[in-house]
Motif scaffolding. Structure first.
Motif, PDB file in Angstrom:
ATOM      1  N   ILE A  76       0.734  -1.200   0.068  1.00 41.97           N
ATOM      2  CA  ILE A  76      -0.037  -0.068  -0.104  1.00 41.97           C
ATOM      3  C   ILE A  76       0.875   1.171   0.112  1.00 41.97           C
ATOM      4  O   ILE A  76       0.790   2.226  -0.742  1.00 41.97           O
ATOM      5  N   LYS A  77       2.074   1.394   0.976  1.00 39.66           N
ATOM      6  CA  LYS A  77       2.918   2.492   0.609  1.00 39.66           C
ATOM      7  C   LYS A  77       3.408   2.612  -0.725  1.00 39.66           C
ATOM      8  O   LYS A  77       3.661   3.659  -1.165  1.00 39.66           O
ATOM      9  N   TYR A  78       3.948   1.294  -1.095  1.00 42.84           N
ATOM     10  CA  TYR A  78       4.537   1.499  -2.557  1.00 42.84           C
ATOM     11  C   TYR A  78       3.624   1.924  -3.561  1.00 42.84           C
ATOM     12  O   TYR A  78       4.048   2.715  -4.320  1.00 42.84           O
ATOM     13  N   ALA A  79       2.507   1.614  -3.480  1.00 41.47           N
ATOM     14  CA  ALA A  79       1.404   2.080  -4.528  1.00 41.47           C
ATOM     15  C   ALA A  79       0.960   3.683  -4.277  1.00 41.47           C
ATOM     16  O   ALA A  79       0.973   4.310  -5.136  1.00 41.47           O
ATOM     17  N   SER A  80       1.153   4.012  -3.029  1.00 40.28           N
ATOM     18  CA  SER A  80       0.918   5.452  -2.887  1.00 40.28           C
ATOM     19  C   SER A  80       2.035   6.256  -3.281  1.00 40.28           C
ATOM     20  O   SER A  80       2.014   7.197  -3.836  1.00 40.28           O
ATOM     21  N   ASP A  81       3.256   5.699  -2.740  1.00 40.05           N
ATOM     22  CA  ASP A  81       4.403   6.586  -3.275  1.00 40.05           C
ATOM     23  C   ASP A  81       4.842   6.476  -4.618  1.00 40.05           C
ATOM     24  O   ASP A  81       5.277   7.611  -5.111  1.00 40.05           O
ATOM     25  N   THR A  82       4.703   5.431  -5.374  1.00 36.89           N
ATOM     26  CA  THR A  82       5.050   5.364  -6.598  1.00 36.89           C
ATOM     27  C   THR A  82       4.221   5.628  -7.688  1.00 36.89           C
ATOM     28  O   THR A  82       4.580   6.253  -8.515  1.00 36.89           O
ATOM     29  N   TYR A  83       3.082   5.071  -7.355  1.00 37.01           N
ATOM     30  CA  TYR A  83       1.961   5.397  -8.444  1.00 37.01           C
ATOM     31  C   TYR A  83       0.807   6.544  -8.115  1.00 37.01           C
ATOM     32  O   TYR A  83       0.304   6.963  -9.043  1.00 37.01           O
ATOM     33  N   GLY A  84       1.105   7.001  -6.838  1.00 38.58           N
ATOM     34  CA  GLY A  84       0.225   7.942  -6.574  1.00 38.58           C
ATOM     35  C   GLY A  84      -1.384   7.547  -6.416  1.00 38.58           C
ATOM     36  O   GLY A  84      -2.038   8.566  -6.283  1.00 38.58           O
ATOM     37  N   TYR A  85      -1.564   6.513  -6.001  1.00 38.05           N
ATOM     38  CA  TYR A  85      -3.049   6.094  -5.699  1.00 38.05           C
ATOM     39  C   TYR A  85      -3.536   6.663  -4.571  1.00 38.05           C
ATOM     40  O   TYR A  85      -2.597   6.576  -3.417  1.00 38.05           O
ATOM     41  N   PRO A  86      -4.720   7.355  -4.714  1.00 40.27           N
ATOM     42  CA  PRO A  86      -5.116   7.913  -3.398  1.00 40.27           C
ATOM     43  C   PRO A  86      -5.576   6.796  -2.203  1.00 40.27           C
ATOM     44  O   PRO A  86      -5.765   5.907  -2.472  1.00 40.27           O
ATOM     45  N   THR A  87      -5.695   7.196  -1.151  1.00 42.05           N
ATOM     46  CA  THR A  87      -6.072   6.302   0.052  1.00 42.05           C
ATOM     47  C   THR A  87      -7.501   5.933  -0.107  1.00 42.05           C
ATOM     48  O   THR A  87      -7.482   4.621  -0.098  1.00 42.05           O
ATOM     49  N   GLY A  88      -8.401   6.745  -0.662  1.00 40.88           N
ATOM     50  CA  GLY A  88      -9.756   6.137  -0.769  1.00 40.88           C
ATOM     51  C   GLY A  88      -9.820   5.164  -1.785  1.00 40.88           C
ATOM     52  O   GLY A  88     -10.556   3.956  -1.920  1.00 40.88           O
ATOM     53  N   GLU A  89      -8.951   5.347  -2.853  1.00 44.18           N
ATOM     54  CA  GLU A  89      -8.978   4.144  -4.050  1.00 44.18           C
ATOM     55  C   GLU A  89      -8.492   2.734  -3.397  1.00 44.18           C
ATOM     56  O   GLU A  89      -8.759   1.577  -3.739  1.00 44.18           O
ATOM     57  N   LEU A  90      -7.420   2.909  -2.880  1.00 43.89           N
ATOM     58  CA  LEU A  90      -6.842   1.752  -2.026  1.00 43.89           C
ATOM     59  C   LEU A  90      -7.575   0.867  -1.148  1.00 43.89           C
ATOM     60  O   LEU A  90      -7.593  -0.304  -1.192  1.00 43.89           O
ATOM     61  N   ILE A  91      -8.630   1.832  -0.302  1.00 38.97           N
ATOM     62  CA  ILE A  91      -9.258   1.156   0.539  1.00 38.97           C
ATOM     63  C   ILE A  91     -10.372   0.298  -0.457  1.00 38.97           C
ATOM     64  O   ILE A  91     -10.763  -0.907  -0.005  1.00 38.97           O
ATOM     65  N   PHE A  92     -10.897   0.826  -1.619  1.00 41.31           N
ATOM     66  CA  PHE A  92     -11.717   0.097  -2.470  1.00 41.31           C
ATOM     67  C   PHE A  92     -11.277  -1.139  -3.028  1.00 41.31           C
ATOM     68  O   PHE A  92     -12.058  -2.104  -2.949  1.00 41.31           O
ATOM     69  N   VAL A  93      -9.969  -1.073  -3.624  1.00 42.96           N
ATOM     70  CA  VAL A  93      -9.490  -2.223  -4.201  1.00 42.96           C
ATOM     71  C   VAL A  93      -9.009  -3.306  -3.280  1.00 42.96           C
ATOM     72  O   VAL A  93      -9.201  -4.525  -3.555  1.00 42.96           O
ATOM     73  N   ARG A  94      -8.660  -2.602  -1.836  1.00 41.72           N
ATOM     74  CA  ARG A  94      -8.397  -3.770  -0.738  1.00 41.72           C
ATOM     75  C   ARG A  94      -9.758  -4.523  -0.567  1.00 41.72           C
ATOM     76  O   ARG A  94      -9.374  -5.767  -0.169  1.00 41.72           O
ATOM     77  N   ALA A 106     -18.126   2.451   1.245  1.00 39.56           N
ATOM     78  CA  ALA A 106     -17.962   3.731   1.994  1.00 39.56           C
ATOM     79  C   ALA A 106     -16.581   4.224   1.264  1.00 39.56           C
ATOM     80  O   ALA A 106     -16.790   5.687   1.125  1.00 39.56           O
ATOM     81  N   SER A 107     -15.672   3.719   0.485  1.00 38.05           N
ATOM     82  CA  SER A 107     -14.459   4.358  -0.122  1.00 38.05           C
ATOM     83  C   SER A 107     -14.973   5.078  -1.012  1.00 38.05           C
ATOM     84  O   SER A 107     -14.349   5.907  -1.621  1.00 38.05           O
ATOM     85  N   LEU A 108     -16.124   4.879  -1.907  1.00 37.49           N
ATOM     86  CA  LEU A 108     -16.839   5.502  -2.981  1.00 37.49           C
ATOM     87  C   LEU A 108     -16.901   7.056  -2.732  1.00 37.49           C
ATOM     88  O   LEU A 108     -17.032   7.867  -3.507  1.00 37.49           O
ATOM     89  N   ILE A 109     -17.310   7.266  -1.326  1.00 39.22           N
ATOM     90  CA  ILE A 109     -17.371   8.558  -0.968  1.00 39.22           C
ATOM     91  C   ILE A 109     -16.108   9.534  -1.112  1.00 39.22           C
ATOM     92  O   ILE A 109     -16.609  10.915  -1.305  1.00 39.22           O
ATOM     93  N   THR A 110     -15.119   9.084  -1.355  1.00 36.73           N
ATOM     94  CA  THR A 110     -13.913   9.819  -1.768  1.00 36.73           C
ATOM     95  C   THR A 110     -13.710  10.342  -2.989  1.00 36.73           C
ATOM     96  O   THR A 110     -12.845  10.873  -3.473  1.00 36.73           O
ATOM     97  N   LEU A 111     -14.619   9.386  -4.146  1.00 29.46           N
ATOM     98  CA  LEU A 111     -14.517   9.853  -5.345  1.00 29.46           C
ATOM     99  C   LEU A 111     -14.475  11.247  -5.843  1.00 29.46           C
ATOM    100  O   LEU A 111     -13.728  11.717  -6.512  1.00 29.46           O
ATOM    101  N   PRO A 112     -15.419  12.172  -5.317  1.00 31.39           N
ATOM    102  CA  PRO A 112     -15.453  13.530  -5.579  1.00 31.39           C
ATOM    103  C   PRO A 112     -14.291  14.314  -5.193  1.00 31.39           C
ATOM    104  O   PRO A 112     -14.359  15.381  -5.780  1.00 31.39           O
ATOM    105  N   PHE A 113     -13.481  13.758  -4.291  1.00 37.14           N
ATOM    106  CA  PHE A 113     -12.442  14.687  -3.581  1.00 37.14           C
ATOM    107  C   PHE A 113     -11.365  15.082  -4.728  1.00 37.14           C
ATOM    108  O   PHE A 113     -10.954  16.065  -4.394  1.00 37.14           O
ATOM    109  N   GLY A 114     -11.383  14.216  -5.715  1.00 39.87           N
ATOM    110  CA  GLY A 114     -10.475  14.771  -6.709  1.00 39.87           C
ATOM    111  C   GLY A 114     -10.709  15.862  -7.656  1.00 39.87           C
ATOM    112  O   GLY A 114      -9.589  16.259  -8.171  1.00 39.87           O
ATOM    113  N   HIS A 115     -11.890  16.276  -7.534  1.00 41.19           N
ATOM    114  CA  HIS A 115     -12.268  17.619  -8.347  1.00 41.19           C
ATOM    115  C   HIS A 115     -11.850  18.884  -7.594  1.00 41.19           C
ATOM    116  O   HIS A 115     -11.600  19.859  -7.896  1.00 41.19           O
TER     117      HIS A 115
END
Length: 317
Positions: A32-50, A198-207
């Protein structure tokens, strides 16, 4: 930790399973740290795929091993609050892996049993004696050592895994209230579904903040990484649940603190982190406090069972 012992005791097997679960969970944290640092995936999306991909091992286990999907429940509000607290803890944990060294985040996050002991008094009506209160105080000393307030190097991001530990304690209290009537896999299933939605709530944050915008995997490597994160989380959860079914809490629970060792190793080997003496000393103090709290809770639980069988026996907190 509250799963009923419905299978014969196999302590060695349970210890091996618990260590496997902790190792897989800690490795997942590193990914998860690697995906955040290297590819820039936001926390909300990582919770979704997790949680989305966790359904692969979870549903397989329920259908193949348990041979049924037990989804009926009489405690929908219990699942709701377990979901709210659990998702909040997961978000704070995942965010801390992005903002802090992995070993720091894991060490601070292991303070969960300290907060669980404190919150069990008002929320569960438990009586906590001087021994456990002493362990709580010692545990907080360990947290203070790790955060080093007043030394000029205090990182406010250290409050994030501590918040995660508080939400984790609240989630465990919710599970304790439900576990008498709900099978462990049912609790896990509803939490996984709740967290994914619940992680889908973070989708609009990207705007509002491009750093929080969800993104599609750009290739097979990235998709495989996300798939691995989810399946590892689901598989580790099954291993952990099975471990607590195969042996008592007092035998299995202390091995949860192997996360500190695995976190230090992964942080050093993968991310080049070198934990300082404050983190190591404070982490050891927190672990010792947590193990003693688990020990006292186990002793008192046995005493309560003896008292139920022989009412004349007192239970000394």
């Amino acid at each position: 930790m509250t799963a009923p012992a419905s299978a014969p005791d196999r302590p060695v097997f349970a210890i091996l399973l618990m260590n496997l679960a902790v190792l897989v969970f800690t490795s997942m944290d590193g990914l998860i740290k690697y995906a955040s640092d290297t590819y820039g995936y936001p926390t909300g999306e990582l919770i979704f795929v997790r949680n989305l991909f966790a359904f692969i091992p979870l549903l397989s286990y329920m259908l193949v091993v348990e041979k049924r999907l037990r989804l009926g429940t009489t405690q929908p509000w219990g699942h709701f609050w377990r979901g709210v607290f659990g998702v909040s803890a997961m978000y704070c944990y995942f965010l801390s892996y992005k903002l802090l060294p992995l070993s720091d985040a894991i060490a601070l996050g292991l303070s969960g049993p300290i907060f669980l002991t404190i919150l069990s008094v008002p929320l569960l009506g438990e009586k906590v004696g001087w021994r456990r209160w002493s362990a709580v105080v010692v545990g907080f000393v360990g947290v203070v050592i790790m955060t080093r307030p007043g030394s000029g190097v205090f990182d406010p991001y250290a409050l994030i895994p501590l918040a995660a530990a508080i939400f984790y304690a609240l989630a465990m209290i919710s599970i304790r209230k439900m576990s008498a009537n709900e099978p462990p896999t049912t609790i896990v299933f509803y939490f996984t579904a709740f967290a994914m939605l619940a992680s889908l709530i973070t989708l609009p944050f990207g705007h509002f903040n491009p750093d929080l915008a969800w993104r599609m995997p750009s290739g097979g490597v990235e998709f495989g990484l996300l798939l691995l994160i989810g399946t590892m989380g689901g598989a580790a959860q099954i291993a952990l649940t099975t471990a607590f079914r195969r042996a008592s809490v007092s035998i299995v629970a202390p091995f949860d603190y192997m996360a500190l060792v695995y976190g230090f190793l992964i942080g050093f080997l993968v991310f080049g982190e070198s934990p300082d003496r404050y983190l190591i000393t404070g982490g050891v103090v927190v672990v010792a406090s947590g193990i003693y709290i688990i020990h006292r809770e186990t002793v008192l639980a046995r005493a309560r069972r003896r008292k139920a069988a022989l009412p004349s026996l007192p239970v000394v907190e």
